[in-house]
Scaffold this motif. Structure first.
Motif, PDB file in Angstrom:
ATOM      1  N   ASN A  61       0.758  -1.227   0.288  1.00 34.84           N
ATOM      2  CA  ASN A  61       0.786  -0.017   0.001  1.00 34.84           C
ATOM      3  C   ASN A  61       1.150   0.952  -0.047  1.00 34.84           C
ATOM      4  N   LEU A  62       2.241   1.393   0.911  1.00 37.77           N
ATOM      5  CA  LEU A  62       2.957   2.372   1.221  1.00 37.77           C
ATOM      6  C   LEU A  62       3.496   2.951  -0.738  1.00 37.77           C
ATOM      7  N   ILE A  63       3.578   1.716  -1.317  1.00 40.40           N
ATOM      8  CA  ILE A  63       4.918   1.793  -2.738  1.00 40.40           C
ATOM      9  C   ILE A  63       3.426   2.006  -3.414  1.00 40.40           C
ATOM     10  N   ILE A  64       2.362   1.615  -3.653  1.00 37.29           N
ATOM     11  CA  ILE A  64       1.316   1.833  -4.503  1.00 37.29           C
ATOM     12  C   ILE A  64       1.072   3.153  -4.255  1.00 37.29           C
ATOM     13  N   GLU A  65       0.778   3.952  -2.945  1.00 39.76           N
ATOM     14  CA  GLU A  65       0.352   5.529  -3.175  1.00 39.76           C
ATOM     15  C   GLU A  65       1.436   6.459  -2.657  1.00 39.76           C
ATOM     16  N   THR A  66       2.505   6.429  -2.887  1.00 36.25           N
ATOM     17  CA  THR A  66       3.840   7.041  -2.570  1.00 36.25           C
ATOM     18  C   THR A  66       4.156   6.715  -4.209  1.00 36.25           C
ATOM     19  N   PHE A  67       3.944   6.319  -5.495  1.00 33.71           N
ATOM     20  CA  PHE A  67       4.158   6.174  -6.627  1.00 33.71           C
ATOM     21  C   PHE A  67       3.102   6.786  -7.451  1.00 33.71           C
ATOM     22  N   GLU A  68       1.713   6.804  -7.023  1.00 34.72           N
ATOM     23  CA  GLU A  68       0.681   7.213  -7.469  1.00 34.72           C
ATOM     24  C   GLU A  68       0.633   8.974  -7.447  1.00 34.72           C
ATOM     25  N   LYS A  69       0.915   9.538  -6.094  1.00 32.56           N
ATOM     26  CA  LYS A  69       1.487  10.936  -5.610  1.00 32.56           C
ATOM     27  C   LYS A  69       2.353  11.444  -6.544  1.00 32.56           C
ATOM     28  N   SER A  70       3.097  10.598  -7.294  1.00 32.02           N
ATOM     29  CA  SER A  70       3.871  10.787  -8.417  1.00 32.02           C
ATOM     30  C   SER A  70       4.118  11.130  -9.659  1.00 32.02           C
ATOM     31  N   GLY A  71       2.429  10.454 -10.012  1.00 35.48           N
ATOM     32  CA  GLY A  71       1.881  10.277 -11.119  1.00 35.48           C
ATOM     33  C   GLY A  71       2.168   9.308 -12.551  1.00 35.48           C
ATOM     34  N   LYS A 122       1.301   5.018 -12.382  1.00 32.41           N
ATOM     35  CA  LYS A 122       1.335   3.615 -10.857  1.00 32.41           C
ATOM     36  C   LYS A 122       2.383   2.331 -11.565  1.00 32.41           C
ATOM     37  N   PRO A 123       2.885   1.442 -10.701  1.00 27.39           N
ATOM     38  CA  PRO A 123       3.785   1.127 -10.408  1.00 27.39           C
ATOM     39  C   PRO A 123       4.089   0.132 -11.173  1.00 27.39           C
ATOM     40  N   ASN A 124       4.552  -0.746 -12.091  1.00 30.13           N
ATOM     41  CA  ASN A 124       4.625  -1.567 -12.702  1.00 30.13           C
ATOM     42  C   ASN A 124       5.362  -2.957 -11.232  1.00 30.13           C
ATOM     43  N   ILE A 125       4.351  -3.778 -10.792  1.00 25.69           N
ATOM     44  CA  ILE A 125       4.223  -4.743  -9.975  1.00 25.69           C
ATOM     45  C   ILE A 125       4.459  -6.087 -10.450  1.00 25.69           C
ATOM     46  N   ILE A 126       5.538  -6.851 -11.217  1.00 28.51           N
ATOM     47  CA  ILE A 126       5.335  -7.630 -11.542  1.00 28.51           C
ATOM     48  C   ILE A 126       5.486  -9.374 -10.366  1.00 28.51           C
ATOM     49  N   CYS A 127       5.520  -9.103  -8.961  1.00 28.97           N
ATOM     50  CA  CYS A 127       5.727 -10.314  -7.948  1.00 28.97           C
ATOM     51  C   CYS A 127       5.373  -9.087  -6.674  1.00 28.97           C
ATOM     52  N   LYS A 128       4.822 -10.347  -5.515  1.00 28.50           N
ATOM     53  CA  LYS A 128       4.941  -9.530  -4.377  1.00 28.50           C
ATOM     54  C   LYS A 128       4.922 -10.727  -3.478  1.00 28.50           C
TER      55      LYS A 128
END
Length: 294
Positions: free
Chosen positions: A199-209, A211-217
């Motif tokens: 959640n922290l990573i997604i929110e931070t990236f989206e605030k920068s304009g 969406k992160p390309n997450i291929i694995c969690k």
């Protein structure tokens, strides 16, 4: 049903035989069989299927085994607490830790603590943050060592200094001229993340304009790094986590984003009894901390 019967039942379940369980308990077989029969009669369920050579737990038996393990853990914890009326120079301290701190930060603190309290033993429980919070709330452990963010409402805590998140990959050549990696540098890059920080990573990236390309969690920082070592993407983990793998191929750079920072924290349940050993350990934690609340 009492604690003694539960100990008998757990031993039978672990041994898979009445005979070997009786031997382990230093008692005769007939009285042990009678105790099992009495327990089944009292509960009104069949706990085991008896075979010629071994026994198998029924579904009810499996459920009782799980509950009994938990009850005895809590019982043992209560006994330790009641016996801990001295100065905390002896005893056992139960600590839970997440992998990204357990293998990097905690051994150093335990070594320092052990120099001052050599007769205190440790029980270390490992798991993700949610598991550590669960067993902390249930009383199985006294102290949890976790990473922020977490819900602090029911806990007191001691923070260690902030540390940055880092980008880790086998190929950092395109970032070689930079001391830090900007979020924009990671746009469209294949990212591998520790689910704890999703959640922290997604929110931070989206605030920068973007969406992160997450291929694995993953559920473990070590696994996150091993996936990066395979070459399929860039891992985002706390800086200290790089010590979890002894890789010579992985390279890393800090991410230049204040929001993407984390802290190790020692936490304990508010208004709950803490053994003297636990209090001594928390004092060890305080050296070099950035914020204390106790």
């Amino acid at each position: 049903m009492d604690i003694r019967q539960l100990r008998y039942f757990i031993t039978i379940a672990e041994e898979g035989q009445i005979t070997s369980a009786a031997k382990r308990l230093n008692m005769a077989q007939p009285p042990l069989s009678q105790q099992l029969k009495l327990l089944e009669e009292e509960l009104g369920v069949k706990l085991v299927e008896r075979g010629s050579r071994s026994i198998q737990l029924t579904d009810a038996g499996k459920e009782l085994k799980k509950r009994a393990d938990h009850i005895l853990e809590l019982t043992d914890t209560a006994v330790k607490e009641l016996k801990d009326f001295n100065n905390g120079l002896k005893g056992t301290l139960s600590i839970g830790t997440v992998s990204s701190s357990g293998a990097t930060f905690l051994p150093e603190r335990i070594q320092k603590f052990n120099e001052n309290f050599p007769q205190i033993n440790f029980e270390i429980w490992e798991g993700n943050t949610y598991r550590i919070l669960e067993i902390l709330n249930s009383g199985i452990i006294e102290i949890g060592v976790v990473r922020t963010p977490f819900n602090m409402g029911t806990f007191d805590y001691i923070y260690m200094p902030l540390e940055p998140m880092i980008a880790v990959s086998v190929d950092m050549q395109e970032f070689s001229s930079k001391d830090y990696i900007e979020l924009a540098d990671l746009a469209n890059k294949p990212l591998i993340i520790y689910r704890r920080f999703e959640n922290l990573i997604i929110e931070t990236f989206e605030k920068s304009g973007f969406k992160p390309n997450i291929i694995c969690k993953t559920d473990d920082a070590r696994s996150t790094l091993l996936w990066a070592e395979s070459g399929i993407g860039i891992a985002l983990v706390p800086k200290a986590a790089i010590k979890l793998v002894g890789s010579t191929t992985l390279k890393y750079k800090p991410i230049n984003e204040k929001v993407l920072q984390t802290q190790i924290a020692a936490i304990w349940v508010k208004n709950r009894y803490l053994s003297t050993a636990a209090k001594h350990f928390l004092k060890t934690f305080k050296g070099g901390t950035s914020e204390n609340k106790d």
